[in-house]
Design an enzyme around this catalytic site. Structure first.
Site, PDB file in Angstrom:
ATOM      1  N   TYR A   1       0.807  -1.237   0.000  1.00 40.61           N
ATOM      2  CA  TYR A   1       0.000   0.000   0.000  1.00 40.61           C
ATOM      3  C   TYR A   1       0.836   1.283   0.000  1.00 40.61           C
ATOM      4  CZ  TYR A   1      -4.356  -2.479  -0.103  1.00 40.61           C
ATOM      5  OH  TYR A   1      -5.405  -3.258  -0.532  1.00 40.61           O
TER       6      TYR A   1
ATOM      7  N   GLU B   1      -8.754  -6.954   4.196  1.00 38.72           N
ATOM      8  CA  GLU B   1      -7.968  -8.039   3.583  1.00 38.72           C
ATOM      9  C   GLU B   1      -7.343  -8.941   4.654  1.00 38.72           C
ATOM     10  OE1 GLU B   1      -5.599  -5.790   0.770  1.00 38.72           O
ATOM     11  OE2 GLU B   1      -7.429  -5.301  -0.328  1.00 38.72           O
TER      12      GLU B   1
HETATM   13  C1  HEM Z   1      -6.402   2.055  -1.757  1.00 39.03           C
HETATM   14  C2  HEM Z   1      -5.687   1.561  -2.718  1.00 39.03           C
HETATM   15  C3  HEM Z   1      -6.256   0.690  -3.824  1.00 39.03           C
HETATM   16  C4  HEM Z   1      -7.415   0.827  -4.528  1.00 39.03           C
HETATM   17  C5  HEM Z   1      -8.487   1.887  -4.373  1.00 39.03           C
HETATM   18  C6  HEM Z   1      -7.464  -0.271  -5.481  1.00 39.03           C
HETATM   19  C7  HEM Z   1      -8.495  -0.489  -6.382  1.00 39.03           C
HETATM   20  C8  HEM Z   1      -8.581  -1.566  -7.223  1.00 39.03           C
HETATM   21  C9  HEM Z   1      -9.683  -1.844  -8.124  1.00 39.03           C
HETATM   22  C10 HEM Z   1     -10.907  -0.978  -8.295  1.00 39.03           C
HETATM   23  C11 HEM Z   1      -9.421  -2.996  -8.757  1.00 39.03           C
HETATM   24  C12 HEM Z   1     -10.287  -3.708  -9.806  1.00 39.03           C
HETATM   25  C13 HEM Z   1     -11.127  -4.737  -9.074  1.00 39.03           C
HETATM   26  C14 HEM Z   1     -11.717  -5.825  -9.921  1.00 39.03           C
HETATM   27  O1  HEM Z   1     -11.194  -6.154 -10.975  1.00 39.03           O
HETATM   28  O2  HEM Z   1     -12.703  -6.411  -9.504  1.00 39.03           O
HETATM   29  C15 HEM Z   1      -8.146  -3.476  -8.275  1.00 39.03           C
HETATM   30  C16 HEM Z   1      -7.533  -4.616  -8.711  1.00 39.03           C
HETATM   31  C17 HEM Z   1      -6.226  -4.905  -8.445  1.00 39.03           C
HETATM   32  N1  HEM Z   1      -5.409  -4.279  -7.538  1.00 39.03           N
HETATM   33 FE1  HEM Z   1      -5.888  -2.718  -6.386  1.00 39.03          FE
HETATM   34  N2  HEM Z   1      -6.339  -1.036  -5.335  1.00 39.03           N
HETATM   35  C18 HEM Z   1      -5.571  -0.478  -4.346  1.00 39.03           C
HETATM   36  C19 HEM Z   1      -4.361  -0.938  -3.887  1.00 39.03           C
HETATM   37  C20 HEM Z   1      -3.636  -1.954  -4.476  1.00 39.03           C
HETATM   38  C21 HEM Z   1      -2.311  -2.375  -4.078  1.00 39.03           C
HETATM   39  C22 HEM Z   1      -1.523  -1.779  -2.924  1.00 39.03           C
HETATM   40  C23 HEM Z   1      -1.949  -3.381  -4.927  1.00 39.03           C
HETATM   41  C24 HEM Z   1      -0.643  -4.128  -4.968  1.00 39.03           C
HETATM   42  C25 HEM Z   1       0.459  -3.600  -5.338  1.00 39.03           C
HETATM   43  C26 HEM Z   1      -3.050  -3.600  -5.838  1.00 39.03           C
HETATM   44  C27 HEM Z   1      -3.081  -4.570  -6.822  1.00 39.03           C
HETATM   45  C28 HEM Z   1      -4.194  -4.868  -7.578  1.00 39.03           C
HETATM   46  C29 HEM Z   1      -4.199  -5.925  -8.569  1.00 39.03           C
HETATM   47  C30 HEM Z   1      -3.037  -6.816  -8.951  1.00 39.03           C
HETATM   48  C31 HEM Z   1      -5.498  -5.958  -9.112  1.00 39.03           C
HETATM   49  C32 HEM Z   1      -6.019  -6.861 -10.236  1.00 39.03           C
HETATM   50  C33 HEM Z   1      -5.603  -6.166 -11.487  1.00 39.03           C
HETATM   51  C34 HEM Z   1      -5.759  -6.940 -12.749  1.00 39.03           C
HETATM   52  O3  HEM Z   1      -6.295  -8.045 -12.767  1.00 39.03           O
HETATM   53  O4  HEM Z   1      -5.298  -6.377 -13.727  1.00 39.03           O
HETATM   54  N3  HEM Z   1      -4.055  -2.736  -5.526  1.00 39.03           N
HETATM   55  N4  HEM Z   1      -7.665  -2.590  -7.339  1.00 39.03           N
END
Ligand code: HEM
Ligand SMILES: Cc1cc2nc3c(=O)[nH]c(=O)nc-3n(C[C@H](O)[C@H](O)[C@H](O)COP(=O)(O)OP(=O)(O)OC[C@H]3O[C@@H](n4cnc5c(N)ncnc54)[C@H](O)[C@@H]3O)c2cc1C
Length: 399
Positions: free
Chosen positions: A95, A137
């Site tokens: 994060y 989480e």
């Molecule tokens: C507050 C911070 C964050 C927000 C608001 C956020 C938001 C999101 C959203 C909206 C999605 C798409 C969800 C879906 O496909 O159903 C997502 C997917 C994802 N997030 Fe986050 N995220 C955050 C932090 C992080 C962090 C810290 C990581 C790791 C480095 C991360 C890694 C991912 C990955 C790997 C996916 C799937 C992406 C894919 O399949 O291409 N996220 N996140």
């Protein structure tokens, strides 16, 4: 706790950031991956290159900013995203990295307009939003690990069976290498598989819905070969062509908030193409546990060759006391192909076969889901009775 001043700055600048949303997140991902290439082992590169993930993250950060003083409104969305994060092993230490590069991106795109005061307020707000994700989480990791047969991150599985289901879809039965039976899951949930493909620099992660009811000692996933576009789908083609019985693949524990809820309410399972996979788990579960539940199963395929699970679905519906199955072929190859509807599933058809108080579960290509959701909405189905899963970044349909 954020100060009122911080809340006011964040709320008043959120719309400005929103107009630059995709620019900011595109800048953000580029600089973050340059500095932290190890994160490319977690993210889906195809979603990145098509801008889908950028939009999903941007939408969520700005929505969260607008509700920064009442984050409980966003909890259902946060839980859904957190399910995917948990299945991909996103951890608390990630994060601050995302926060750092998000702030740098805001500054990089907005320039002088992003004053120190604004950046400071967004830094604080991000910390609060991130903590909500981290806390949720944490509970999810504990739950996944403590379940009977459960585990926390990825674990190795052996392909015990590979079955061709149609011209496009192949099933893989995955048994844990340590011999432990797979945990109970909710019908409709998915697993993330992770693999290293020769010639690819980074690990590749993909989600696949579990396509049979829980209760077996192994998982079954059913994968459509993505071969219509250039470049062809990396993982699906690799699984079809290269992954064979006896091979090893990693998987994380079942996740997802698209699942069949038990109850008295009639249920409609409506799928297009490979969207049939979660429906097979749901139908199997109804046949096993709720055989008196009124159930309608509607499936649309391109034609008979592309129609997977025809016999299996019909046999499951046979076990129901009040079940109906309807098959639509977009274009029959010839008259020997028997189906209930030729062409698209229409609004009139849905009105005829689905009782108006049913809960409807929908999964398929985005155009199919848009049409079905719109038909059901026009027919007066409430939002609560329309549940869907999109096989990509989840917020795309609403966007
Ligand atoms: C507050 C911070 C964050 C927000 C608001 C956020 C938001 C999101 C959203 C909206 C999605 C798409 C969800 C879906 O496909 O159903 C997502 C997917 C994802 N997030 Fe986050 N995220 C955050 C932090 C992080 C962090 C810290 C990581 C790791 C480095 C991360 C890694 C991912 C990955 C790997 C996916 C799937 C992406 C894919 O399949 O291409 N996220 N996140
Ligand atoms: C919750 C969930 C459940 C899912 N369940 C299933 C399931 O049960 N069965 C199933 O088959 N799939 C399922 N999926 C989809 C699956 O996760 C993969 O997305 C799918 O298999 C495609 O992966 P791939 O690696 O083959 O294709 P990718 O390499 O990820 O490519 C995806 C598509 O994008 C195109 N593409 C790739 N790169 C580019 C580019 N640079 N520019 C333009 N286009 C590009 C490809 O041609 C392809 O059509 C699910 C997804 C989710 C999120």
């Amino acid at each position: 706790m954020l100060s009122q001043k911080t809340i006011d700055i964040v709320k008043s600048t959120a719309p400005i950031l929103e107009t630059h949303g995709v620019d900011i997140t595109t800048y953000f991902y580029k600089t973050m991956f340059e500095a932290h290439p190890e994160l490319l082992n977690i993210f889906n590169h195809a979603n990145q290159s098509q801008g889908r993930q950028q939009t999903a993250l941007a939408n969520t950060v700005y929505a969260a900013a607008q509700y920064i003083d009442q984050l409980e409104v966003l909890l259902p969305t946060v839980k859904q995203i957190a399910q995917k994060h948990r299945s991909l092993t996103v951890k608390p230490e990630h994060y601050p990295i995302v926060g750092e590069y998000l702030l740098k991106a805001i500054k990089g795109v907005l320039g002088d307009a992003a004053t120190d005061e604004i950046i400071g307020a967004w830094g604080e707000a991000y910390g609060v939003i991130a903590q909500v994700f981290i806390d949720i989480e944490k509970e999810m990791y504990v739950e996944a690990a403590e379940k009977s047969g459960g585990w926390e991150d990825f674990k190795e599985f052996i392909v015990e069976k590979k079955v061709t289901e149609s011209s496009l879809i192949t099933s893989f039965y995955l048994k844990a290498k340590d011999g432990v039976s797979v945990p109970w899951y909710l019908p409709g949930q998915y697993i993330t598989v992770r693999l290293s493909i020769p010639g690819q620099k980074h690990l590749l992660n993909r989600q696949y819905s579990l396509s049979q009811a829980p209760g077996s000692d192994s998982f079954r996933i059913s994968v459509k070969r993505e071969a219509d576009h250039n470049p062809q789908g990396k993982v699906s083609n690799y699984l079809h062509d290269r992954l064979n019985v006896g091979d090893t693949i990693e998987a994380s524990a079942p996740a997802g908030d698209f699942y069949l809820e038990k109850g008295e309410q009639p249920v409609a399972l409506i799928s297009g193409g490979v969207g049939i996979t979660p429906m097979m788990a749901m139908l199997g579960s109804i046949a096993e546990n709720e055989p008196n539940r009124k159930t309608v199963f509607v499936h649309a395929a391109r034609n008979k060759d592309a129609h997977a699970f025809g016999e299996e679905a019909a046999a499951l519906v046979e076990k129901l006391n009040d079940g109906k199955i309807y098959i639509a072929y977009e274009a029959k190859k010839d008259e020997s192909e028997v189906c209930d509807i030729t062409g698209y599933v229409s609004r009139d058809f849905l009105q005829q076969v689905i009782e108006s108080n049913s809960v409807c579960y929908i999964c398929g290509p985005i155009s199919f889901m848009r049409a079905v959701v719109s038909h059901l909405t026009v027919l007066g189905f409430s939002k609560n009775n329309i549940k869907y899963e999109f096989f990509g970044p989840a917020l795309a349909l609403e966007a």
